[in-house]
Design a protein around this motif. Structure first.
Motif, PDB file in Angstrom:
ATOM      1  N   ILE A 301       0.838  -1.198   0.000  1.00  0.00           N
ATOM      2  CA  ILE A 301       0.000   0.000   0.000  1.00  0.00           C
ATOM      3  C   ILE A 301       0.876   1.252   0.000  1.00  0.00           C
ATOM      4  O   ILE A 301       0.599   2.235  -0.713  1.00  0.00           O
ATOM      5  N   GLY A 302       1.962   1.232   0.792  1.00  0.00           N
ATOM      6  CA  GLY A 302       2.883   2.370   0.805  1.00  0.00           C
ATOM      7  C   GLY A 302       3.493   2.603  -0.562  1.00  0.00           C
ATOM      8  O   GLY A 302       3.669   3.755  -1.002  1.00  0.00           O
ATOM      9  N   ALA A 303       3.845   1.515  -1.267  1.00  0.00           N
ATOM     10  CA  ALA A 303       4.424   1.652  -2.606  1.00  0.00           C
ATOM     11  C   ALA A 303       3.420   2.258  -3.577  1.00  0.00           C
ATOM     12  O   ALA A 303       3.774   3.111  -4.410  1.00  0.00           O
ATOM     13  N   MET A 304       2.145   1.826  -3.484  1.00  0.00           N
ATOM     14  CA  MET A 304       1.119   2.390  -4.363  1.00  0.00           C
ATOM     15  C   MET A 304       0.913   3.874  -4.085  1.00  0.00           C
ATOM     16  O   MET A 304       0.704   4.678  -5.001  1.00  0.00           O
ATOM     17  N   LYS A 305       0.944   4.257  -2.807  1.00  0.00           N
ATOM     18  CA  LYS A 305       0.826   5.671  -2.464  1.00  0.00           C
ATOM     19  C   LYS A 305       2.025   6.447  -2.993  1.00  0.00           C
ATOM     20  O   LYS A 305       1.899   7.588  -3.480  1.00  0.00           O
ATOM     21  N   ARG A 388      -6.474   5.859   4.251  1.00  0.00           N
ATOM     22  CA  ARG A 388      -6.142   7.283   4.177  1.00  0.00           C
ATOM     23  C   ARG A 388      -5.128   7.687   5.240  1.00  0.00           C
ATOM     24  O   ARG A 388      -4.390   8.649   5.086  1.00  0.00           O
ATOM     25  N   ARG A 389      -5.114   6.950   6.365  1.00  0.00           N
ATOM     26  CA  ARG A 389      -4.236   7.330   7.472  1.00  0.00           C
ATOM     27  C   ARG A 389      -2.847   6.686   7.382  1.00  0.00           C
ATOM     28  O   ARG A 389      -1.985   6.936   8.216  1.00  0.00           O
ATOM     29  N   ILE A 390      -2.647   5.815   6.399  1.00  0.00           N
ATOM     30  CA  ILE A 390      -1.338   5.176   6.227  1.00  0.00           C
ATOM     31  C   ILE A 390      -0.375   6.173   5.585  1.00  0.00           C
ATOM     32  O   ILE A 390      -0.668   6.759   4.538  1.00  0.00           O
ATOM     33  N   ARG A 406       0.396   7.861  16.272  1.00  0.00           N
ATOM     34  CA  ARG A 406      -0.499   6.762  16.642  1.00  0.00           C
ATOM     35  C   ARG A 406       0.285   5.531  17.060  1.00  0.00           C
ATOM     36  O   ARG A 406      -0.128   4.805  17.971  1.00  0.00           O
ATOM     37  N   ALA A 407       1.400   5.256  16.403  1.00  0.00           N
ATOM     38  CA  ALA A 407       2.226   4.115  16.789  1.00  0.00           C
ATOM     39  C   ALA A 407       2.758   4.284  18.207  1.00  0.00           C
ATOM     40  O   ALA A 407       2.804   3.331  19.001  1.00  0.00           O
ATOM     41  N   ALA A 408       3.168   5.524  18.546  1.00  0.00           N
ATOM     42  CA  ALA A 408       3.667   5.782  19.908  1.00  0.00           C
ATOM     43  C   ALA A 408       2.567   5.580  20.939  1.00  0.00           C
ATOM     44  O   ALA A 408       2.794   5.010  22.010  1.00  0.00           O
TER      45      ALA A 408
END
Length: 800
Positions: A301-305, A388-390, A406-408
């Protein structure tokens, strides 16, 4: 150039075929949800269609008044002349016979039997001409020739009767033999909840029965109206006229329709309820799978973005997959529902009529399936908003679906859960148990799926079983306005009814086999309602305060009256209010002492304090038997000895009266049990398969630091077992507490006179056997899926 739609479909096809196990499990759950929703909707539509079709053909009365005794025909004619809303009216004459007086024989095989097992009244009558027709399987109104008889269609299956059999009617002068020429459907008395059933004979044979003096003559005054909605107004006017016959139960068109549809309607409601629970389970699993897929494919998904694909296009790739999966499930569920509906409505087609196919026959199941499809797609859209939040960097570098903030926050929440749960602080569990507990606390958001699914599965299998156990319980008689007892004797109006009552009471009280003999009289009072004075049937006697369960208040004392739920609602009264009543011209006001539930006499009954009264419309005597004594044998003995009394064993009477309802509920309870176990097994398998895939690295670390494969497997099984047990226990507690008012409110809305339902289940079955079955299923699936771990190359775990 490939279009966007075809690209989406190709991606969906590749993804669905690439992870067959997960998607197949999802497809099965979604298909079951769609199947049950469509089946419930179609059964309801077909059932109501069958009843409506029979009503259109048979034209049952909009209002009827049963009566035992002489009838003033002139008074009835004057009443009809004063009410132009009456389209037609007639008086149906019938002769009620006990089933023991009827026997049958099949000449070509020598088989024979009798109808003594049937405890309801067997009414012999002739065919009507204008309305309230009794119809054969072709929809025609048969007119038997002398020597022929048409039996109720329900008797064909209940007693294995066939055309050509000989029915013998025992009389004092011998027996009257009639050949079975066919079977009839009765719009008025088709349901087992009806207290009688009708046989059709010729005019000549009916006169023969009258001359023989067998059975109890009864009359039914019936009216068809220009507007069925005015039946309640006509009933009030009828009951206000003192010259009209009313020594019996009054019944309206809506009451007949409700009673006929109740049995199979209850099954349809149960199937829809089961379907809704399955939809919730399916939605939980769709959410779990989508979130897991996003986590697994976050780098893609990151690559597509990163190459510029918009969020909507990325979400569309995943949404297409679940749209296709849900649509396929709805198609499969809908096709299966067509077959299931045919099987479930077979009894309705036999007892009522073949419902014609109309627009609703297609719209109703399609709407039900569309509802399932919409629910699933709405949830998918909501979950896919996470795309959308990625963030590109977080996805490509850290493999996280969350941004840094959010990860923290997630890491801090996990730390708080684990804090204070160090290995040394959970003594007594062993290292494996403590590690499993730590993991459950840290990954509570992931593991919560299993307890939720088993919670819903427990409710799904327990509530239908609880409802079935309630209707099958001997104590259900308390919901029929009567105390729990072994025997009941009914004496309807006759010239010597008081003398018969005295003799019956004396015999029963002197019988050493009987105890707790209680007598009550039915009096016809008039009560002041909104539209004036109307007839109120009141059971008068010494009412035991513990005999029946009162929804509010208690049993009546001197100057008091207890009302059924429907009567209390009709008069707008509650505990302590006064009700003006009159009898024989003497008016008095009685205080409402309690409100009780009653599904007999249409649910409109009352009880008052008093002694046995002469000149009553009828009498009832209840008695219990000594332990080891057969109530049925004693009932038969007294029934044969007193011709004008009907003596029945109460448990068998209740069983037969509710047979249509309990038979339908047995099927629904079985479906619920099988589906609950099946879905629990499917979801446990789906969940563990995904969890084991994601926990490979963790298991590899544990293996590297010295934990054996058996210990790692024990941790997985322990976490699964704990999650399953927690969900099952919570589901059992919910079904036993909140389940009662939930089901009771549905039955109360049906208008049958039940305001509060207290479950009367088999506790060993629903609170021990069912939970153990669910827990065992979950554990066995965990054992089956973790067993292959012993043969896996452990080095692959650390490679991810």
């Amino acid at each position: 150039m490939e279009t966007k739609g075809s690209l989406y479909l190709r991606y969906a096809y590749n993804d669905l075929t690439g992870n067959k196990g997960v998607h197949l499990a999802l497809l099965v759950v979604l298909t079951l949800s769609a199947f049950l929703m469509a089946t419930g909707a179609m059964v309801m539509e077909r059932m109501l269609g069958s009843v409506d079709e029979l009503f259109e053909q048979a034209r049952p009365p909009h209002f009827l008044q049963m009566h035992v005794g002489d009838i003033d025909t002139d008074a009835l004619e004057r009443f009809a002349d004063r009410h132009p809303e009456i389209e037609a009216w007639h008086v149906v004459e019938a002769i009620g016979l006990d089933g023991a007086a009827l026997s049958w024989e099949r000449s070509h095989t020598g088989e024979s039997g009798d109808l003594s097992d049937s405890l309801i009244d067997q009414l012999f009558t002739t065919q009507n001409e204008e309305f309230d027709l009794l119809l054969d399987e072709t929809g025609a109104a048969p007119h038997p020739s002398p020597g022929e008889i048409h039996l109720p269609v329900a008797h064909r299956t209940a007693f294995d009767l066939r055309v050509g059999d000989v029915l013998r009617i025992a009389t004092d002068s011998g027996s009257l033999e009639l050949r079975v020429a066919g079977f009839v459907r009765d719009a008025q008395m088709a349901s087992s909840l009806s207290s009688a059933t009708r046989f059709v004979v010729s005019e000549a044979d009916f006169e023969t029965l009258e001359d023989a003096g067998v059975g109890a003559p009864e009359s039914i005054v019936e009216y068809r109206l220009n507007d069925a909605g005015s039946a309640a107004d006509l009933q009030r006017a009828y009951e206000a006229d003192e010259a009209l016959p009313k020594n019996g139960q009054a019944v309206t068109y809506q009451m007949i329709r409700l009673v006929n549809a109740f049995g199979d309607g209850l099954v349809a409601m149960a199937l829809v309820f089961v379907s809704l629970l399955l939809i919730v389970i399916a939605l939980l699993n769709v959410r779990f799978v989508i979130r897991g897929t996003l986590e697994d494919e976050v780098r893609e998904i990151g690559a597509m973005k990163a190459i510029g694909l918009p969020d909507r296009a990325i979400s569309g790739l995943y949404l297409t997959k679940y749209s296709v999966l849900t649509a396929l499930a709805c198609v499969l569920g809908g096709l299966s529902a067509i077959v299931a509906t045919g099987l479930l409505t077979r009894g309705a087609r036999m007892d009522y009529a073949e419902a014609p196919l109309g627009l609703a026959s297609f719209v109703v199941p399609v709407a039900a399936l569309a509802l399932v499809y919409a629910f699933v797609l709405l949830l998918c859209r909501a979950v896919l908003r996470r795309v959308r939040r990625i963030e590109v960097v977080g996805a490509l570098v850290h493999g996280s679906v969350l941004d840094e903030k959010r990860a923290a926050r997630r890491d801090r929440r996990r730390a708080r859960r684990v804090r204070g749960t160090a290995l040394a602080s959970t003594r007594g569990l062993g290292v494996n148990g403590r590690l499993a507990l730590l993991d459950l606390r840290a990954e509570a958001g992931q593991w919560v799926l299993l307890p939720l699914v088993f919670f819903l599965a427990t409710v799904l299998m327990t509530l239908p079983a609880n409802l079935l156990g309630t209707f099958e319980s001997p104590r259900f008689v308390t919901y029929m306005g009567a105390a729990e007892s072994d025997l009941r004797a009914d004496l309807l109006f006759s010239e010597d009814v008081d003398e018969v009552r005295d003799e019956l009471l004396r015999s029963m009280r002197e019988d050493e086999r009987l105890t707790d003999v209680r007598a009550f009289s039915t009096l016809l009072y008039e009560a002041e309602g909104e539209e004036g004075w109307e007839t109120l049937r009141v059971e008068v006697g010494e009412h035991d305060p513990d005999a029946i369960a009162y929804a509010r208040g208690g049993s009546p004392g001197p100057g008091e009256i207890a009302l059924s739920v429907l009567n209390a609602d009709a008069y707008g009264l509650s505990i302590g209010d006064g009700l003006a009543v009159r009898r024989g011209g003497e008016e008095t006001t009685l205080t409402v002492s309690g409100v009780y539930q009653d599904v007999t006499s249409g649910g409109f009954t009352a009880k008052a304090h008093g002694e046995e009264v002469t000149g009553a419309a009828g009498h009832m005597v209840y008695a219990n038997t000594d332990p080891g004594t057969d109530a049925a044998t004693i009932a038969t003995e007294y029934d044969e000895r007193f011709d004008t009394a009907t003596v029945i064993p109460m448990r068998e009477y209740v069983r037969q009266t509710l047979s249509q309802v309990t038979g339908a509920l047995q099927g629904a309870a079985l479906v619920s049990f099988v589906f609950a176990l099946g879905v629990a097994a499917l979801i446990t398998g789906l969940f563990l398969r995904l969890r084991l895939t994601r926990e490979r690295t963790r298991m590899g670390v544990l293996s590297a630091i010295g934990f054996s494969t058996g210990e790692i497997i024990a941790q997985v099984r322990g976490k699964t077992f704990l999650a399953v047990v927690v969900g099952t226990v919570l589901g059992t507690v919910f079904a036993a507490t909140a389940g009662e008012p939930m089901v009771g409110s549905l039955l109360s809305a049906a208008g049958l006179g039940l305001a509060h339902l207290e479950f009367l289940p088999n506790p060993w079955l629903v609170y021990v056997a069912y939970p153990l079955a669910l827990i065992t299923t979950g554990h066995l699936i965990a054992v089956a899926l973790t067993a292959p771990l012993r043969r896996v190359d452990k080095s692959t775990w650390l490679r991810g």
